[in-house]
Design a protein around this motif. Sequence first.
Motif, PDB file in Angstrom:
ATOM      1  N   PHE A  33     -56.600  47.003 -34.529  1.00 35.13           N
ATOM      2  CA  PHE A  33     -57.234  48.118 -33.812  1.00 35.13           C
ATOM      3  C   PHE A  33     -58.678  48.264 -34.281  1.00 35.13           C
ATOM      4  O   PHE A  33     -58.940  48.435 -35.470  1.00 35.13           O
ATOM      5  CB  PHE A  33     -56.457  49.407 -34.047  1.00 35.13           C
ATOM      6  N   ALA A  34     -59.616  48.187 -33.343  1.00 36.73           N
ATOM      7  CA  ALA A  34     -61.037  48.144 -33.697  1.00 36.73           C
ATOM      8  C   ALA A  34     -61.674  49.516 -33.852  1.00 36.73           C
ATOM      9  O   ALA A  34     -62.788  49.620 -34.368  1.00 36.73           O
ATOM     10  CB  ALA A  34     -61.817  47.352 -32.639  1.00 36.73           C
ATOM     11  N   GLY A  35     -60.997  50.575 -33.429  1.00 36.68           N
ATOM     12  CA  GLY A  35     -61.620  51.903 -33.420  1.00 36.68           C
ATOM     13  C   GLY A  35     -61.279  52.757 -34.607  1.00 36.68           C
ATOM     14  O   GLY A  35     -61.219  53.991 -34.480  1.00 36.68           O
ATOM     15  N   LYS A  36     -61.065  52.144 -35.765  1.00 37.51           N
ATOM     16  CA  LYS A  36     -60.677  52.910 -36.947  1.00 37.51           C
ATOM     17  C   LYS A  36     -61.784  53.896 -37.340  1.00 37.51           C
ATOM     18  O   LYS A  36     -62.961  53.612 -37.182  1.00 37.51           O
ATOM     19  CB  LYS A  36     -60.364  51.969 -38.107  1.00 37.51           C
ATOM     20  N   GLY A  37     -61.359  55.055 -37.858  1.00 39.24           N
ATOM     21  CA  GLY A  37     -62.315  56.061 -38.292  1.00 39.24           C
ATOM     22  C   GLY A  37     -62.656  57.078 -37.224  1.00 39.24           C
ATOM     23  O   GLY A  37     -63.343  58.058 -37.510  1.00 39.24           O
TER      24      GLY A  37
END
Length: 490
Positions: A33-37
Amino acid sequence: MSEAATPFVTAAPGLLASLDPLLREWLPRQRWFAGKGRPVTGFSPIAATELLPAPGRPAPGLRPGTGDPREQGEAGPTARLGLYHLLVRVRQPLVPVPGAPEHPGDCYQLLIGVREVLPPRLAPALIGHVTQGPLAGCTVYDALYDTRPAEVLLEALRTRDRIGPLRFHRDRTQEIRSGLVPRLVTAEQSNSSVIYGDTFILKLLRRIVPGVNPDLELPLALAREGCPRVPPPTAWMAADLGGQPWVLAVLQPYVQGAADGWELALRELAKGEDFAAEARALGRATAEVHTALARALPVVTLGHSALDRLVGGMVGRLEEAVHAVPALRPYAPGLRSAFTALGDLAAEGRSWTAQRVHGDLHLGQCLRAPDGEWSLIDFEGEPARPLAERRMPQPPVRDIAGMLRSFDYAAHSADAPVAGWAETCRSAYCTGYAEITGRDPRTDPVMLRAYETDKAVYEVVYEARHRPGWLPVPLSAVRRLAVADPTRSP
């Protein structure tokens, strides 16, 4: 129809809405998952397809070759397994603060299994328990952990099935036997992989973009050229949406007994063994792939204007990185000189050729077979970059710079560092490359330094955001690359 048009849905109405609260918690924990944070604020469906009916839903009639979804044991002789394929766009704020504008959203591919009771062996795959909608009372999980859903995918590829918007393609010259036992690769990856009976490996892409995906395009081109350094695609899965292809998965021969280049390098380092012979062979393999790609696909000349854009991109990324990671600030002038030196040569009339390349080459993208032969895998490129950019011709030195940085990473990862190990590997790799192409990358130090610097700057930002403990590795390269004289770069 565009991506934003009416979604293609052949699954139960209200399915995504019932999964929404569970996916908001589960997705950000996934390695891919690239949208961490940033919090997940919602989902927009692109396609939802029922592959096997969920418990309590009427079976629409099994497709030929898919078998009986009822399983013996675990949850009783009449336990039903449901299976849904989803393409969903994830909505997130641009920055993790209340009221921030939302990002348009990345699209992810999910394979959702549904059971009334989840067997203990599938506990690591748990997404959650559904409390509303068509799956209320059921448990949902990441279906790739389960053998039955993985078998459904392979059978669909074998029979060249069509299910809703999903299209399963196969190279007719390669046989896919039925009955191959699947197992999920549990190592951390930016996608998900399933091995079938040590015969094939299926790479299921997680972050999906519409268009021609280089992870399929380039191996197909190399197969047509007869290049033995890349496993030829056996089959692939795509979606027919919006008038353009959405590549979802690629099945390739599995190199049984192969050693991952990164793990192999670390093993040799731990033993204090020399890796130069392997680095040289890997340089030859890289050159063979580059040579085959140059035959298969167009080669272009980069003139002054194209090089200006290339240099401008490098400078822009450096400026963004300095803003994001203040530790870069003292080195910024020296790093910028690596890019301006390239621009100066272009202004003097120097030109370079560009072609299709791997795009994200490092030791972890290479496999050494038991017979000692090296293969290159994973031609997706850097997933964070736009697809159009990943498909553009690039100077081959971009791949070379990536591998040189990988040797540096391996050397710094050893428990007991070996003096000069990375430098020896870098030299051997370039020598091997020159043996095939007749061109040693070190004879173009300005271009090599520019690409190594661009890669090191990217690594600094990545490590600062995701693995702060690794930040000293690229920073050590930054100190070296900030030296104005490119001939001092090994």
